[in-house]
Each structure stands twice: as structure tokens, then as C-alpha cells.
Scaffold this motif. Structure first.
Motif, PDB file in Angstrom:
ATOM      1  N   LYS A   1       0.845  -1.196   0.000  1.00  0.00           N
ATOM      2  CA  LYS A   1       0.000   0.000   0.000  1.00  0.00           C
ATOM      3  C   LYS A   1       0.878   1.243   0.000  1.00  0.00           C
ATOM      4  O   LYS A   1       1.765   1.398   0.827  1.00  0.00           O
ATOM      5  N   GLN A   2       0.626   2.116  -0.953  1.00  0.00           N
ATOM      6  CA  GLN A   2       1.400   3.344  -1.112  1.00  0.00           C
ATOM      7  C   GLN A   2       0.814   4.441  -0.234  1.00  0.00           C
ATOM      8  O   GLN A   2      -0.383   4.462   0.038  1.00  0.00           O
ATOM      9  N   PRO A   3       1.639   5.387   0.203  1.00  0.00           N
ATOM     10  CA  PRO A   3       1.107   6.504   0.995  1.00  0.00           C
ATOM     11  C   PRO A   3       0.151   7.347   0.161  1.00  0.00           C
ATOM     12  O   PRO A   3       0.266   7.402  -1.066  1.00  0.00           O
ATOM     13  N   LEU A   4      -0.780   7.987   0.828  1.00  0.00           N
ATOM     14  CA  LEU A   4      -1.771   8.832   0.171  1.00  0.00           C
ATOM     15  C   LEU A   4      -1.076  10.046  -0.449  1.00  0.00           C
ATOM     16  O   LEU A   4      -0.394  10.790   0.249  1.00  0.00           O
TER      17      LEU A   4
ATOM     18  N   PRO B   1      -6.044   8.102  -4.387  1.00  0.00           N
ATOM     19  CA  PRO B   1      -5.064   7.284  -3.676  1.00  0.00           C
ATOM     20  C   PRO B   1      -4.722   5.988  -4.410  1.00  0.00           C
ATOM     21  O   PRO B   1      -3.691   5.382  -4.134  1.00  0.00           O
ATOM     22  N   CYS B   2      -5.546   5.578  -5.337  1.00  0.00           N
ATOM     23  CA  CYS B   2      -5.294   4.313  -6.044  1.00  0.00           C
ATOM     24  C   CYS B   2      -4.248   4.474  -7.148  1.00  0.00           C
ATOM     25  O   CYS B   2      -3.639   3.494  -7.570  1.00  0.00           O
ATOM     26  N   ARG B   3      -4.043   5.690  -7.633  1.00  0.00           N
ATOM     27  CA  ARG B   3      -3.137   5.940  -8.763  1.00  0.00           C
ATOM     28  C   ARG B   3      -1.694   5.538  -8.474  1.00  0.00           C
ATOM     29  O   ARG B   3      -0.939   5.250  -9.391  1.00  0.00           O
TER      30      ARG B   3
ATOM     31  N   ASN C   1     -10.531   3.577   0.729  1.00  0.00           N
ATOM     32  CA  ASN C   1     -10.616   4.501  -0.403  1.00  0.00           C
ATOM     33  C   ASN C   1     -11.215   3.855  -1.650  1.00  0.00           C
ATOM     34  O   ASN C   1     -11.351   4.515  -2.672  1.00  0.00           O
ATOM     35  N   GLY C   2     -11.535   2.567  -1.573  1.00  0.00           N
ATOM     36  CA  GLY C   2     -12.066   1.852  -2.736  1.00  0.00           C
ATOM     37  C   GLY C   2     -10.980   1.290  -3.625  1.00  0.00           C
ATOM     38  O   GLY C   2     -11.250   0.842  -4.737  1.00  0.00           O
ATOM     39  N   CYS C   3      -9.738   1.314  -3.158  1.00  0.00           N
ATOM     40  CA  CYS C   3      -8.614   0.772  -3.924  1.00  0.00           C
ATOM     41  C   CYS C   3      -8.558  -0.745  -3.733  1.00  0.00           C
ATOM     42  O   CYS C   3      -8.639  -1.225  -2.601  1.00  0.00           O
ATOM     43  N   ALA C   4      -8.394  -1.462  -4.830  1.00  0.00           N
ATOM     44  CA  ALA C   4      -8.241  -2.918  -4.747  1.00  0.00           C
ATOM     45  C   ALA C   4      -6.923  -3.233  -4.066  1.00  0.00           C
ATOM     46  O   ALA C   4      -5.878  -2.696  -4.427  1.00  0.00           O
ATOM     47  N   ARG C   5      -6.968  -4.090  -3.068  1.00  0.00           N
ATOM     48  CA  ARG C   5      -5.760  -4.444  -2.328  1.00  0.00           C
ATOM     49  C   ARG C   5      -5.348  -5.893  -2.566  1.00  0.00           C
ATOM     50  O   ARG C   5      -4.175  -6.224  -2.503  1.00  0.00           O
ATOM     51  N   ALA C   6      -6.327  -6.772  -2.801  1.00  0.00           N
ATOM     52  CA  ALA C   6      -6.039  -8.182  -3.099  1.00  0.00           C
ATOM     53  C   ALA C   6      -7.212  -8.726  -3.891  1.00  0.00           C
ATOM     54  O   ALA C   6      -8.345  -8.247  -3.757  1.00  0.00           O
ATOM     55  N   ARG C   7      -6.933  -9.751  -4.719  1.00  0.00           N
ATOM     56  CA  ARG C   7      -7.978 -10.267  -5.589  1.00  0.00           C
ATOM     57  C   ARG C   7      -7.658 -11.690  -5.989  1.00  0.00           C
ATOM     58  O   ARG C   7      -6.527 -11.999  -6.344  1.00  0.00           O
ATOM     59  N   ILE C   8      -8.690 -12.543  -5.935  1.00  0.00           N
ATOM     60  CA  ILE C   8      -8.639 -13.888  -6.516  1.00  0.00           C
ATOM     61  C   ILE C   8      -9.765 -13.929  -7.523  1.00  0.00           C
ATOM     62  O   ILE C   8     -10.903 -13.574  -7.198  1.00  0.00           O
ATOM     63  N   SER C   9      -9.469 -14.358  -8.752  1.00  0.00           N
ATOM     64  CA  SER C   9     -10.499 -14.338  -9.783  1.00  0.00           C
ATOM     65  C   SER C   9     -10.245 -15.396 -10.847  1.00  0.00           C
ATOM     66  O   SER C   9      -9.103 -15.799 -11.071  1.00  0.00           O
ATOM     67  N   GLU C  10     -11.346 -15.784 -11.506  1.00  0.00           N
ATOM     68  CA  GLU C  10     -11.250 -16.701 -12.640  1.00  0.00           C
ATOM     69  C   GLU C  10     -10.697 -15.987 -13.871  1.00  0.00           C
ATOM     70  O   GLU C  10     -10.173 -16.614 -14.769  1.00  0.00           O
TER      71      GLU C  10
ATOM     72  N   ASP D   1      -4.476  -1.809 -15.613  1.00  0.00           N
ATOM     73  CA  ASP D   1      -4.772  -0.629 -14.795  1.00  0.00           C
ATOM     74  C   ASP D   1      -5.739  -0.917 -13.646  1.00  0.00           C
ATOM     75  O   ASP D   1      -6.114   0.000 -12.915  1.00  0.00           O
ATOM     76  N   TYR D   2      -6.113  -2.167 -13.442  1.00  0.00           N
ATOM     77  CA  TYR D   2      -7.073  -2.534 -12.390  1.00  0.00           C
ATOM     78  C   TYR D   2      -6.629  -2.027 -11.017  1.00  0.00           C
ATOM     79  O   TYR D   2      -7.434  -1.506 -10.256  1.00  0.00           O
ATOM     80  N   VAL D   3      -5.358  -2.168 -10.702  1.00  0.00           N
ATOM     81  CA  VAL D   3      -4.866  -1.793  -9.367  1.00  0.00           C
ATOM     82  C   VAL D   3      -4.852  -0.285  -9.148  1.00  0.00           C
ATOM     83  O   VAL D   3      -4.743   0.164  -8.018  1.00  0.00           O
ATOM     84  N   GLN D   4      -4.954   0.492 -10.201  1.00  0.00           N
ATOM     85  CA  GLN D   4      -4.901   1.943 -10.062  1.00  0.00           C
ATOM     86  C   GLN D   4      -6.281   2.596 -10.158  1.00  0.00           C
ATOM     87  O   GLN D   4      -6.385   3.816 -10.219  1.00  0.00           O
ATOM     88  N   GLN D   5      -7.324   1.785 -10.153  1.00  0.00           N
ATOM     89  CA  GLN D   5      -8.695   2.289 -10.229  1.00  0.00           C
ATOM     90  C   GLN D   5      -9.338   2.304  -8.846  1.00  0.00           C
ATOM     91  O   GLN D   5      -9.104   1.407  -8.050  1.00  0.00           O
ATOM     92  N   SER D   6     -10.148   3.302  -8.587  1.00  0.00           N
ATOM     93  CA  SER D   6     -10.949   3.330  -7.367  1.00  0.00           C
ATOM     94  C   SER D   6     -12.307   2.725  -7.691  1.00  0.00           C
ATOM     95  O   SER D   6     -12.920   3.048  -8.714  1.00  0.00           O
ATOM     96  N   TYR D   7     -12.754   1.843  -6.830  1.00  0.00           N
ATOM     97  CA  TYR D   7     -14.057   1.206  -6.993  1.00  0.00           C
ATOM     98  C   TYR D   7     -15.031   1.705  -5.938  1.00  0.00           C
ATOM     99  O   TYR D   7     -16.025   1.064  -5.646  1.00  0.00           O
TER     100      TYR D   7
END
Length: 189
Positions: free
Chosen positions: A72-75, A86-88, A115-124, A130-136
Motif C-alpha cells: 500500500k502506497q502513501p496517500l 489514492p489508487c493511482r 478509499n475503494g482501492c483494490a488491495r487483493a484479488r482472486i479471480s477466474e 490498470d485494475y490496481v490503479q482504479q478506485s471502486y
């Protein structure tokens, strides 16, 4: 006399056929209602299983720790002092090892920070670069869980269907807020 009886028999036959048709229609509707209630029960049972898995994940300290992991990067701040997205600044996700026991039959299981930033993900499916730099934070599964976080009880919900930004498929989310003590720290969905 036969000419008089023949139309009477025809009318009686038509009335009996109409009655049988109405009775058959009612029987078919009853069978359909019974089948639909059985399918609804199966869906509710499956959704309860999903909610239980998400609740167990939300209670796991290792899953909660993903919201503040070492990657996780600083804000960031802009020159004028206003906060930027913060996700950028994120370059990658945390290792999803803590999510593995809960992944089960989910197509995707993800942890988002406050902040809505993806931190971890398991997916099919693989995420876009750019998924990690998007706010959800705008997604209902995040925004609703954030609103629910102010309630004293911990609530897990099935959120409305949405179109996945990764797979473009229609999905629904089961999400639960994550807490560190009483402080809201993110969402698992």
C-alpha cells in the motif's frame, strides 16, 4: 328431435372442455409455483452460503490486514494540498493467500481498502493492467458497505447486479465491511 339434441350435446361438450381447460391451467400454475418456490429456496440457500463465506473472510485478521499491506502506497497530495486519487500510486496487489480459504465458488473475491482501492484479488479472469490503479468506491458493493459500516451490527448484503469492468459480464456481489476494532477499513466482496 335429433336436431335439437345434437346442439345441446355440442354445447355441453364445449362447456365441459372449457372447464377441463381451466382446471388444467390451474394445475399447471400450481406446479409452476411449486417449482419456482423450490428454485427460490435453492437460490436463497446458495446466497446464504456466499454470505457466510464473506462474513468468515471479514472476520479473519489476515484478510483485514490486506487493506494495509506492505504494498500500500502513501496517500498522495497535490501541490495545492488537495488529495489526489489514492489508487493511482499502486503498482500491484497484495498476495491473495489470505483470501484463498474463502474463494470457494466465487468468480471473484476481492478486498478494497477504505478509499475503494483494490488491495487483493482472486479471480477466474485476469484483471486489466490498470485494475490496481482504479478506485471502486463508486460501485454499489463498496458504497453500500461503507454506509453500512456506521451501523453497530455487522451486515453482509447481496448487492444489485452490475457489469464487471474486467470481464464485462453481469455479476452480483456479496459484500461485507471490514473493521479494525471499531474503525472501518474497507470491504470484502
Amino acid at each position: 328431435a335429433i336436431f335439437l339434441l345434437l346442439p345441446c350435446f355440442a354445447a355441453i361438450t364445449l362447456l365441459m372442455a372449457a372447464g377441463q381447460r381451466a382446471e388444467l391451467r390451474r394445475a399447471v400454475l400450481d406446479v409452476n409455483a411449486y417449482a419456482a418456490s423450490g428454485q427460490a429456496a435453492a437460490v436463497l440457500y446458495q446466497l446464504r452460503e456466499y454470505a457466510d463465506a464473506v462474513e468468515r473472510a471479514a472476520a479473519d485478521p489476515a484478510v483485514r490486514a490486506l487493506t494495509r499491506g506492505p504494498l500500500k502506497q502513501p496517500l498522495p497530495s497535490s501541490v495545492d494540498g488537495a488529495n489526489l486519487d489514492p489508487c493511482r500510486t499502486q503498482q500491484s496487489l497484495e498476495a491473495p493467500t489470505a483470501l484463498q480459504p474463502y474463494a470457494g465458488r466465487f468468480a471473484t473475491l476481492t478486498v478494497l481498502d477504505e478509499n475503494g482501492c483494490a488491495r487483493a484479488r482472486i479471480s477466474e479472469e485476469d484483471a486489466r493492467p490498470d485494475y490496481v490503479q482504479q478506485s471502486y468506491s463508486w460501485r454499489d458493493y463498496f458504497a453500500s458497505a461503507a454506509r453500512d459500516a456506521v451501523r453497530p451490527e455487522r451486515i453482509t448484503y447481496v448487492r444489485p447486479a452490475y457489469r464487471s469492468s474486467v470481464s464485462q459480464q453481469i455479476k452480483f456481489a456479496v459484500s461485507s465491511p471490514l473493521f479494525d476494532g471499531e474503525r472501518w477499513i474497507g470491504v470484502v466482496a
